[in-house]
Scaffold this motif. Structure first.
Motif, short mmCIF file in Angstrom:
data_model
loop_
_atom_site.label_atom_id
_atom_site.label_comp_id
_atom_site.label_asym_id
_atom_site.label_seq_id
_atom_site.Cartn_x
_atom_site.Cartn_y
_atom_site.Cartn_z
N ILE A 166 0.67 -1.12 0.07
CA ILE A 166 -0.15 -0.08 0.00
C ILE A 166 0.84 0.84 -0.03
CG2 ILE A 166 -2.00 1.31 0.96
CD1 ILE A 166 -2.58 -1.47 2.34
N HIS A 167 1.16 2.02 -0.78
CA HIS A 167 1.75 3.08 -1.10
C HIS A 167 0.07 4.28 -0.59
CE1 HIS A 167 4.73 2.39 -4.37
NE2 HIS A 167 4.28 1.41 -3.66
N PHE A 168 0.65 5.57 0.58
CA PHE A 168 0.60 5.93 1.02
C PHE A 168 -0.76 7.51 0.52
CE2 PHE A 168 -1.13 8.11 5.34
CZ PHE A 168 -2.57 7.28 5.53
N ASP A 169 -0.16 7.13 -1.13
CA ASP A 169 -0.72 8.30 -1.97
C ASP A 169 -2.64 8.61 -1.55
OD1 ASP A 169 -1.27 9.84 -3.63
OD2 ASP A 169 -0.84 8.40 -5.02
N SER A 170 -2.56 6.76 -1.54
CA SER A 170 -4.52 6.12 -1.79
C SER A 170 -5.06 7.22 -0.39
CB SER A 170 -4.17 4.37 -1.47
OG SER A 170 -3.84 5.02 -0.69
N MET A 171 -3.74 8.20 0.16
CA MET A 171 -5.00 8.75 1.37
C MET A 171 -5.97 9.73 0.80
SD MET A 171 -4.94 7.94 4.63
CE MET A 171 -5.07 9.34 5.46
N ASN A 172 -4.77 10.34 -0.26
CA ASN A 172 -5.70 11.72 -1.09
C ASN A 172 -6.34 11.31 -2.25
OD1 ASN A 172 -3.63 13.45 0.88
ND2 ASN A 172 -2.01 12.82 -0.65
N THR A 173 -6.95 10.70 -1.86
CA THR A 173 -8.09 9.82 -3.17
C THR A 173 -9.30 10.93 -3.46
OG1 THR A 173 -9.69 8.92 -1.41
CG2 THR A 173 -7.83 7.16 -2.14
N ALA B 44 -6.68 0.19 5.28
CA ALA B 44 -5.06 -0.03 4.97
C ALA B 44 -4.49 0.13 6.33
CB ALA B 44 -4.39 1.70 4.42
N TYR B 45 -3.88 -1.22 6.19
CA TYR B 45 -2.60 -1.99 7.39
C TYR B 45 -3.67 -2.45 8.05
CZ TYR B 45 1.36 -0.26 4.24
OH TYR B 45 2.38 -0.40 3.52
N THR B 46 -4.94 -2.59 8.02
CA THR B 46 -5.48 -3.50 9.36
C THR B 46 -6.45 -4.50 8.74
OG1 THR B 46 -7.81 -2.11 9.28
CG2 THR B 46 -5.87 -1.18 10.30
N ASP B 47 -6.47 -5.05 9.26
CA ASP B 47 -6.92 -6.25 8.58
C ASP B 47 -8.31 -7.26 9.74
OD1 ASP B 47 -5.35 -7.98 10.82
OD2 ASP B 47 -4.28 -8.83 9.35
N GLU B 48 -9.52 -8.50 8.98
CA GLU B 48 -9.58 -9.37 10.27
C GLU B 48 -9.43 -9.47 11.71
OE1 GLU B 48 -9.57 -14.12 8.96
OE2 GLU B 48 -11.33 -12.66 8.12
N LYS B 49 -8.14 -9.84 11.73
CA LYS B 49 -7.61 -9.54 12.90
C LYS B 49 -7.64 -8.41 14.07
CE LYS B 49 -6.10 -12.02 17.00
NZ LYS B 49 -7.27 -13.33 17.27
N VAL B 50 -7.54 -7.36 13.56
CA VAL B 50 -7.79 -6.28 14.23
C VAL B 50 -8.66 -5.66 14.46
CG1 VAL B 50 -6.91 -3.24 14.20
CG2 VAL B 50 -5.31 -5.21 13.40
N ARG C 187 -28.61 9.92 6.81
CA ARG C 187 -29.45 8.57 6.83
C ARG C 187 -29.00 7.52 7.51
NH1 ARG C 187 -27.43 6.48 2.86
NH2 ARG C 187 -30.01 5.64 1.26
N GLY C 188 -27.95 7.61 8.74
CA GLY C 188 -27.57 6.60 9.55
C GLY C 188 -27.07 6.99 10.47
N PRO C 189 -26.36 5.87 10.69
CA PRO C 189 -24.78 5.77 11.80
C PRO C 189 -24.54 5.78 11.15
CG PRO C 189 -26.13 3.50 11.80
CD PRO C 189 -27.16 4.42 11.37
N THR C 190 -22.19 6.43 11.34
CA THR C 190 -21.76 6.60 9.99
C THR C 190 -21.13 4.94 10.11
OG1 THR C 190 -19.98 7.31 12.10
CG2 THR C 190 -21.09 8.84 10.64
N LYS C 191 -20.15 4.33 8.51
CA LYS C 191 -19.61 3.89 8.89
C LYS C 191 -18.41 3.72 8.48
CE LYS C 191 -19.63 -0.81 8.11
NZ LYS C 191 -18.06 -0.77 8.30
N GLY C 192 -17.11 3.23 8.21
CA GLY C 192 -16.20 3.58 8.00
C GLY C 192 -14.98 2.76 7.67
N GLY C 193 -13.97 2.83 7.58
CA GLY C 193 -12.87 2.43 7.93
C GLY C 193 -11.61 2.81 8.76
N ILE C 194 -10.76 1.76 9.27
CA ILE C 194 -9.65 2.12 10.55
C ILE C 194 -8.29 1.88 9.73
CG2 ILE C 194 -8.45 1.70 12.54
CD1 ILE C 194 -10.92 1.77 13.66
N ARG C 195 -7.48 2.97 9.39
CA ARG C 195 -6.39 2.20 8.68
C ARG C 195 -5.02 2.92 9.70
NH1 ARG C 195 -6.00 6.21 3.20
NH2 ARG C 195 -7.53 4.40 3.01
N TYR C 196 -4.14 2.42 8.96
CA TYR C 196 -2.82 2.92 10.44
C TYR C 196 -1.99 3.31 9.15
CZ TYR C 196 -4.55 -0.12 14.22
OH TYR C 196 -5.51 -0.68 15.16
#
Length: 424
Positions: free
Chosen positions: A9-16, A156-162, A75-84
């Protein structure tokens, strides 16, 4: 330590969101929004920053910084990823949370948008340290997340174990089972069938709907896919099984091409054995740059952002571009592709399958239910078909690009919810 399911993962994806934000200026004009509506859309509802200590393997105690942005919950509770990531910052998270709100509205699921994470370099910590950091972060934000407040997911950099650590720590704090607090879990702990392939499969469903609006013959189409991580690999495998000719594919080391088609199951085996797709038998090694301009009908960027730009866009030969990566096309290139007659299926639609199946997981957890794979596949297919139909209708009525139509539909949905609540 990098999770095993992440190739690179390149962190350039932060600026999507740069392309999306600039495009939104035009959408706002087209919708004739009031200053109050623009103000409501331009600012997140809540932003949090927390600081917390963690005991490291060395015996030292180190302070960490975590963020969480809840952009819009009309429209409802917020939803979104956690990245490190060590370069994580609140401004980028605000943009990404906004895009999540747009994506959820676009596929008509009752979520708002959120994003969060921790400022940490996962390459420099052990798995045990990652667990302690995760649990400490959840202790700090436990009051602001919940099944009906804000539901985290992998990023980014988190998975199902996290996600399991998040689930376990939250349940310890609340003193009860709350599987719906987080999505992206293992099936054994309330995860959903199809989750691992949901982003790629959702994109394929949209692609096949888009092909119905063209005179292109599936049997003759050549497909090039940039990226062989989870999304790119799954897209290649799904399309191959559906009879598409995959003529080029690449990973972070480079790509391979064969105009007659690649045997994707064997490419996957080769990648597993050697660590790269390069030097696959009966194929030609190419660069990632060459893949983008290769002789194909369908181009699928499934890796990094800003891959198609003003320098290479004129050499693009594809008739259709499906953006499985976040913002792989710059604004300049996007405008030029219109002139070239290329159909671009935008990322906010093409890669929305992941959040759709996350929604299904949430529903199953709330109802203490389990859906068989066939049911998940059927509902994902219908959701993506409906989303495409809504976007395509706007494209026809307003003679605009799919990106513009998708943004307009989502914004109208969010503002409609705000009006119903009396906020506008």
């Amino acid at each position: 330590m990098i999770p095993n399911n992440i190739e690179r993962i390149h962190f350039d994806s932060m600026n999507t969101c740069n392309l999306c934000m600039m495009e939104l200026e035009n959408v706002y004009d087209n919708l004739i929004l009031s200053p109050e509506e623009i103000d409501l859309l331009d600012m997140p509802k809540r932003s949090f920053t927390v600081h917390f200590p963690v005991h490291m393997d060395s015996g030292d105690t180190k302070m960490f910084v975590g963020h969480r942005v809840q952009y819009n919950d009309a429209r409802g509770p917020t939803k979104g990823g956690i990245r490190y990531h060590p370069e994580l910052n609140l401004e980028n998270l605000k943009n990404l949370a906004f895009l999540m709100a747009i994506k959820c509205a676009l596929v008509n699921i009752p979520f708002g948008g959120a994003k969060g994470g921790i400022v940490v370099n996962t390459k420099e910590i052990s798995r045990d340290e990652m667990e302690r950091i995760t649990r400490a972060y959840i202790r700090e934000i436990s009051d602001i997340i919940g099944p009906f407040k804000d539901i985290p997911a992998p990023d980014a950099y988190t998975d199902e174990k996290v996600m399991v650590w998040i689930l376990d720590e939250f349940e310890r704090i609340k003193g009860k089972h709350v599987p719906s607090i987080v999505t992206g879990k293992p099936i054994e702990l309330g995860g959903s069938e199809v989750r691992n392939i949901s982003t790629a499969l959702g994109g394929v469903y949209v692609l096949e709907e888009a092909l119905k609006t063209t005179d292109l013959d599936k049997a003759t189409l050549g497909v090039a896919i940039q990226g062989f991580g989870n999304v790119g690999r799954n897209a290649a495998e799904i399309l191959y099984e559906r009879g598409y000719r995959i003529c080029a594919i690449s990973d972070s080391n480079g790509g391979i091409a064969n105009k007659d088609g690649l045997d994707i199951p064997k490419v996957i085996e080769h990648k597993y054995q050697t660590g790269t797709v390069l030097d696959f038998p009966n194929s030609k090694n190419i660069s990632n740059e060459e893949l983008l301009t290769s002789d194909c009908d369908i181009l699928i960027p499934a890796a990094l952002s800003k891959q198609i730009d003003g320098k290479n866009v004129r050499d693009i030969k594809a008739k259709i571009i499906m953006e499985l990566a976040n913002a792989p096309t710059t604004l300049e290139a996007s405008k030029m592709l219109i002139d070239q007659g290329v159909l671009v299926i935008p990322d906010i639609l093409a890669n929305a399958g992941g959040v759709v199946v996350s929604y299904f997981e949430w529903i199953q957890n709330l109802n203490q239910d389990y859906w068989e794979e066939e049911r998940v596949l059927k509902k994902l297919n219908q959701t993506m078909i409906d989303a495409f139909a809504n976007v395509h209708m706007i494209c026809i009525d307003e003679k605009c690009t799919m990106r513009r139509a998708a943004l307009q539909f989502a914004i109208r949905s969010i503002l409609h919810a705000e009006r119903l609540r009396g906020n506008l």
